[in-house]
Design an enzyme around this catalytic site. Structure first.
Site, PDB file in Angstrom:
ATOM      1  N   ARG A 263       0.800  -1.222   0.000  1.00  0.00           N
ATOM      2  CA  ARG A 263       0.000   0.000   0.000  1.00  0.00           C
ATOM      3  C   ARG A 263       0.838   1.279   0.000  1.00  0.00           C
ATOM      4  NH1 ARG A 263      -2.350  -4.078   2.644  1.00  0.00           N
ATOM      5  NH2 ARG A 263      -4.561  -4.443   2.263  1.00  0.00           N
TER       6      ARG A 263
ATOM      7  N   HIS B 134      -0.747  -2.451  -4.650  1.00  0.00           N
ATOM      8  CA  HIS B 134      -0.149  -3.337  -5.661  1.00  0.00           C
ATOM      9  C   HIS B 134      -0.046  -2.710  -7.051  1.00  0.00           C
ATOM     10  CE1 HIS B 134       0.166  -6.424  -2.778  1.00  0.00           C
ATOM     11  NE2 HIS B 134      -1.017  -6.976  -2.894  1.00  0.00           N
TER      12      HIS B 134
ATOM     13  N   HIS C  99       3.419 -12.945  -4.989  1.00  0.00           N
ATOM     14  CA  HIS C  99       2.172 -12.997  -4.215  1.00  0.00           C
ATOM     15  C   HIS C  99       1.525 -14.391  -4.278  1.00  0.00           C
ATOM     16  CE1 HIS C  99      -1.511 -11.519  -2.367  1.00  0.00           C
ATOM     17  NE2 HIS C  99      -0.963 -10.311  -2.264  1.00  0.00           N
TER      18      HIS C  99
ATOM     19  N   ASP D 162      -2.410  -9.701   8.254  1.00  0.00           N
ATOM     20  CA  ASP D 162      -2.031  -8.948   7.055  1.00  0.00           C
ATOM     21  C   ASP D 162      -1.016  -7.917   7.513  1.00  0.00           C
ATOM     22  OD1 ASP D 162      -1.810  -7.933   4.537  1.00  0.00           O
ATOM     23  OD2 ASP D 162      -3.874  -7.210   4.365  1.00  0.00           O
TER      24      ASP D 162
ATOM     25  N   GLU E  78       5.172 -12.657   1.551  1.00  0.00           N
ATOM     26  CA  GLU E  78       5.588 -11.765   0.473  1.00  0.00           C
ATOM     27  C   GLU E  78       6.824 -10.976   0.918  1.00  0.00           C
ATOM     28  OE1 GLU E  78       2.016  -9.435  -0.766  1.00  0.00           O
ATOM     29  OE2 GLU E  78       1.055 -10.741   0.716  1.00  0.00           O
TER      30      GLU E  78
END
Length: 337
Positions: free
Chosen positions: A80, A105, A175, A239, A301
């Site tokens: 982000r 992304h 990803h 996340d 990631e």
């Protein structure tokens, strides 16, 4: 084209996309030039049975739009950027807002939704190339990016390089969504992260800029722990970007995962400063999530820190003419001993 390449279709502007298989005695990996994406990774379990251990869409056309970034190479900026805005050399750049109030992304048609050029395909290695024009999704500078996928014994190696003709920002990652059992929820997967710190997020999963100690929190994976052990304590699931210990741009062990059911293991090594743990929180059995449900896979990631252009104390993501962006990430597969 080589024997391990299969053309599947063409885009409306005539670009061919298809599937390429890399294989050796330990791994079988299917890739597509749509988004420079990993389609599937097959590996044996403790009984010698092979299975796909990634989330794979039912058809290759999915990877042209790839709403969940399955296996993709997001860019120009993975993760982000706050309010889709950053300043570089005194100029403000505005990007698409495509994730709540933020940019995610690379925007509405980032690198994960583009058809990449196929270079030098072999049985165990391939390079994907993308030339991103100046102004692409609001980013400055013409950027040339190469992503190399290579098999080396038990390792799936990913090598990234890029150059630009004007100052820009760049943050690349892979990803892929993993499930070492091949199916089902990942709560019993045991995870260890070589990270003493994690970024604090706001309600929109955007870093506040504050770096937190993981000790005595649900984010403490310094000792091996079931992914499901504390997942209910972090809202909808993980996340979060973890800061890899003693980062110095050399290849370091970032994570280890094992699955007690299949016996498969995966180590993640990277030259990047952060690793984003994501537990497929938005999955809802829809077409957009390849029919898979919440918490039936996870991502690790490897990347620079999210929203870095707006946080001067984060390691820089600025790339300038004459410089070469370079990073490497390795996924190493095995069996519990």
């Amino acid at each position: 084209m080589p024997d391990n390449w299969t053309t599947v279709g063409q885009t409306q502007d005539g670009q061919e996309y298809g599937r390429l298989q890399l294989q050796n005695e330990y791994l079988r990996v299917n890739l597509t030039n749509a988004g420079a994406s990993v389609v599937s990774v097959e590996a044996p379990d403790k009984a010698g049975n092979w299975a796909n251990i990634t989330v794979t869409a039912p058809d290759l056309e999915y990877y042209l739009s790839n709403p969940s970034s399955l296996g993709a190479t997001p860019g120009r900026f993975a993760n982000r950027i706050a309010r889709g805005q950053f300043e570089l050399d005194g100029k403000t750049y505005n990007l698409a807002i495509n994730n709540g109030p933020n940019h995610l992304h690379g925007g509405t048609k980032g690198f994960a939704k583009k058809v990449w050029q196929l270079l030098n395909p072999q049985q165990d290695q391939v390079t994907f190339r993308l030339v991103s024009p100046d102004g692409d999704e609001g980013y400055p500078g013409e950027l040339t990016v190469d992503v190399v996928y290579r098999l080396d014994g038990h390792d799936l190696v990913m090598e990234y390089s890029a150059t630009t003709d004007a100052p820009t920002v760049l943050n690349l990652t892979n990803h892929t969504y993993w499930n070492l059992s091949g199916d089902g929820e990942v709560y019993d997967h045991v995870l260890k992260l070589y990270a003493d710190r994690v970024l604090e997020n706001d309600a929109d999963v955007l870093p506040t800029g504050k770096v937190l100690d993981v000790a005595e929190t649900p984010f403490d994976f310094r000792s091996p722990k079931r992914i499901g052990e504390d997942i209910d304590k972090v809202g909808n699931g993980y996340d979060n970007c973890f800061l890899i210990n003693r980062w110095n741009q050399s290849l370091k062990l970032a994570a280890e995962v094992s699955d007690p059911h299949s016996g498969r293991t995966m180590k993640v090594l990277t030259t990047e400063p952060g690793v984003q743990l994501y537990t497929a929180n938005h999955f809802n059995k829809s077409e957009a999530t390849a029919g898979k449900d919440r918490h039936t896979s996870f991502c690790l990631e490897c990347q620079h820190l999210p929203d870095t252009p707006n946080h001067k104390h984060f390691p820089t993501t600025v790339l300038r003419p004459g410089e070469t962006y370079s990073q490497q990430t390795v996924y190493r597969f095995g069996i519990v001993e």
